[in-house]
Design a protein around this motif. Structure first.
Motif, PDB file in Angstrom:
ATOM      1  N   GLY A 157       0.612  -1.098   0.007  1.00 17.58           N
ATOM      2  CA  GLY A 157       0.034   0.079   0.080  1.00 17.58           C
ATOM      3  C   GLY A 157       0.785   1.082   0.038  1.00 17.58           C
ATOM      4  O   GLY A 157       1.845   1.378   0.423  1.00 17.58           O
ATOM      5  N   ILE A 158       0.174   2.381  -0.544  1.00 17.91           N
ATOM      6  CA  ILE A 158       1.127   3.678  -0.480  1.00 17.91           C
ATOM      7  C   ILE A 158       1.386   4.063   0.714  1.00 17.91           C
ATOM      8  O   ILE A 158       2.609   4.815   0.956  1.00 17.91           O
ATOM      9  CB  ILE A 158       0.060   4.706  -1.361  1.00 17.91           C
ATOM     10  N   GLU A 159       0.898   3.540   2.024  1.00 18.85           N
ATOM     11  CA  GLU A 159       1.355   4.005   3.413  1.00 18.85           C
ATOM     12  C   GLU A 159       2.668   3.725   3.327  1.00 18.85           C
ATOM     13  O   GLU A 159       3.363   4.554   4.271  1.00 18.85           O
ATOM     14  CB  GLU A 159       0.396   3.748   4.537  1.00 18.85           C
ATOM     15  N   ASN A 160       3.180   2.402   3.190  1.00 17.38           N
ATOM     16  CA  ASN A 160       4.276   2.012   3.242  1.00 17.38           C
ATOM     17  C   ASN A 160       5.392   2.961   2.555  1.00 17.38           C
ATOM     18  O   ASN A 160       6.454   3.175   2.807  1.00 17.38           O
ATOM     19  CB  ASN A 160       4.575   0.638   2.908  1.00 17.38           C
ATOM     20  N   VAL A 161       4.948   3.333   1.185  1.00 16.14           N
ATOM     21  CA  VAL A 161       5.825   3.888   0.687  1.00 16.14           C
ATOM     22  C   VAL A 161       6.065   5.463   1.158  1.00 16.14           C
ATOM     23  O   VAL A 161       7.260   5.697   1.318  1.00 16.14           O
ATOM     24  CB  VAL A 161       5.221   4.359  -0.978  1.00 16.14           C
ATOM     25  N   GLU A 162       4.832   6.003   1.522  1.00 12.64           N
ATOM     26  CA  GLU A 162       5.369   7.310   2.456  1.00 12.64           C
ATOM     27  C   GLU A 162       6.348   7.076   3.726  1.00 12.64           C
ATOM     28  O   GLU A 162       6.796   8.194   3.870  1.00 12.64           O
ATOM     29  CB  GLU A 162       3.886   7.818   3.016  1.00 12.64           C
ATOM     30  N   LYS A 163       6.553   6.053   3.848  1.00 14.03           N
ATOM     31  CA  LYS A 163       7.539   5.870   5.220  1.00 14.03           C
ATOM     32  C   LYS A 163       8.770   6.164   4.676  1.00 14.03           C
ATOM     33  O   LYS A 163       9.493   6.296   5.711  1.00 14.03           O
ATOM     34  CB  LYS A 163       7.195   4.428   5.707  1.00 14.03           C
ATOM     35  N   SER A 211      10.209   9.759  11.492  1.00 14.04           N
ATOM     36  CA  SER A 211       9.713   9.186  12.851  1.00 14.04           C
ATOM     37  C   SER A 211      10.871   8.059  13.202  1.00 14.04           C
ATOM     38  O   SER A 211      11.237   7.248  12.061  1.00 14.04           O
ATOM     39  CB  SER A 211       8.103   8.879  12.993  1.00 14.04           C
ATOM     40  N   GLU A 212      10.644   7.549  14.308  1.00 16.47           N
ATOM     41  CA  GLU A 212      11.490   6.259  14.622  1.00 16.47           C
ATOM     42  C   GLU A 212      10.852   5.094  13.668  1.00 16.47           C
ATOM     43  O   GLU A 212      11.656   4.283  13.299  1.00 16.47           O
ATOM     44  CB  GLU A 212      11.379   6.282  16.256  1.00 16.47           C
ATOM     45  N   GLU A 213       9.565   5.117  13.735  1.00 14.89           N
ATOM     46  CA  GLU A 213       9.058   3.839  12.653  1.00 14.89           C
ATOM     47  C   GLU A 213       9.485   3.889  11.584  1.00 14.89           C
ATOM     48  O   GLU A 213       9.560   2.842  10.927  1.00 14.89           O
ATOM     49  CB  GLU A 213       7.449   4.111  13.067  1.00 14.89           C
ATOM     50  N   ALA A 214       9.301   5.004  10.842  1.00 12.10           N
ATOM     51  CA  ALA A 214       9.834   5.288   9.383  1.00 12.10           C
ATOM     52  C   ALA A 214      11.339   4.995   9.444  1.00 12.10           C
ATOM     53  O   ALA A 214      11.607   4.340   8.182  1.00 12.10           O
ATOM     54  CB  ALA A 214       9.328   6.759   9.039  1.00 12.10           C
ATOM     55  N   ARG A 215      12.068   5.430  10.307  1.00 15.17           N
ATOM     56  CA  ARG A 215      13.456   5.143  10.128  1.00 15.17           C
ATOM     57  C   ARG A 215      13.750   3.683  10.052  1.00 15.17           C
ATOM     58  O   ARG A 215      14.882   3.019   9.294  1.00 15.17           O
ATOM     59  CB  ARG A 215      14.138   5.833  11.262  1.00 15.17           C
ATOM     60  N   ALA A 216      12.875   3.004  11.183  1.00 12.73           N
ATOM     61  CA  ALA A 216      13.148   1.595  11.175  1.00 12.73           C
ATOM     62  C   ALA A 216      12.779   0.886   9.767  1.00 12.73           C
ATOM     63  O   ALA A 216      13.208   0.080   9.284  1.00 12.73           O
ATOM     64  CB  ALA A 216      12.265   1.075  12.362  1.00 12.73           C
TER      65      ALA A 216
END
Length: 211
Positions: free
Chosen positions: A117-123, A128-133
């Motif tokens: 999904g596109i939400e993962n692409v936005e990461k 954020s810590e979650e996005a960096r991980a």
């Protein structure tokens, strides 16, 4: 006569052709869906370059390249299967067909994972810590999946995108490579591979240091 149709047994060749067509249908569905994702990844890469974050831009382009290579690999496999299953000597190539179908299924499963999904692409753009991980996870995964040729093509696309962002008009990447001699191209590939190896070693070293 009424039972003749129901008693008809599907041959191994018929089943292989049906499986191949199912794979082709799934691939076409994925192609449409993943194009939306890869378009967004390229847009994210451009946005990252505008921010001066080349590392994230390259990660977005690397993931885009990986997804495109999965689709190309599956497409090539199915095209080969179409030839094999139409062979009049099907029995002689049956094992190759079954192996090809297994490979196609495995790659389609990999593509399905990329349909998060596109939400993962936005990461890929997040801080954020979650996005960096997530970014680290993707980077580590791609390190084992990308060939040197894939990485070189990503570098070319990154350079072209950097030129576009900066407003400087350079020749396209393929034209630039054609102008180089074979020796120069080989040296460029070698230099890039060495630099990537150093970057990975530095990342692994940084991760090994306790916080």
């Amino acid at each position: 006569m009424g039972n003749s149709g129901s008693s008809h047994k599907i041959s191994a060749q018929d089943k292989a052709i049906l499986d191949m067509k199912n794979q082709r249908d799934r691939l076409h569905q994925y192609q449409k869906r993943i194009t939306v994702i890869t378009d967004r990844e390229k847009a994210i890469a451009k946005e990252c370059l505008l921010r001066g974050d080349e590392k994230k831009a390259k990660l977005a382009l690397r993931r885009k390249k990986y997804q495109e290579s999965l689709l190309a690999k599956t497409d090539a496999t199915i095209a080969q299967l179409e030839i094999l299953t139409s062979d009049v000597e099907f029995a002689l190539v049956q094992r190759d067909v079954l192996f090809g179908l297994q490979q196609g299924t495995a790659v389609l499963k990999e593509i399905h994972k990329e349909m998060g999904g596109i939400e993962n692409v936005e990461k890929l753009l997040g801080e954020s810590e979650e996005a960096r991980a997530y970014q680290e996870e993707i980077s580590e995964m791609l390190a084992d999946k990308m060939t040197n040729q894939d990485e070189d093509e990503v570098e070319d696309e990154l350079e072209a995108l950097e030129a576009e962002v900066s407003g400087i008009k350079f020749p396209s990447a393929p034209e630039t490579r054609i102008e180089l001699s074979e020796e120069d191209r080989a040296q460029l590939r070698k230099d890039r591979a060495q630099r990537r190896a150093r970057e990975r070693a530095e990342e692994e070293s940084a991760q090994a240091i306790p916080a």
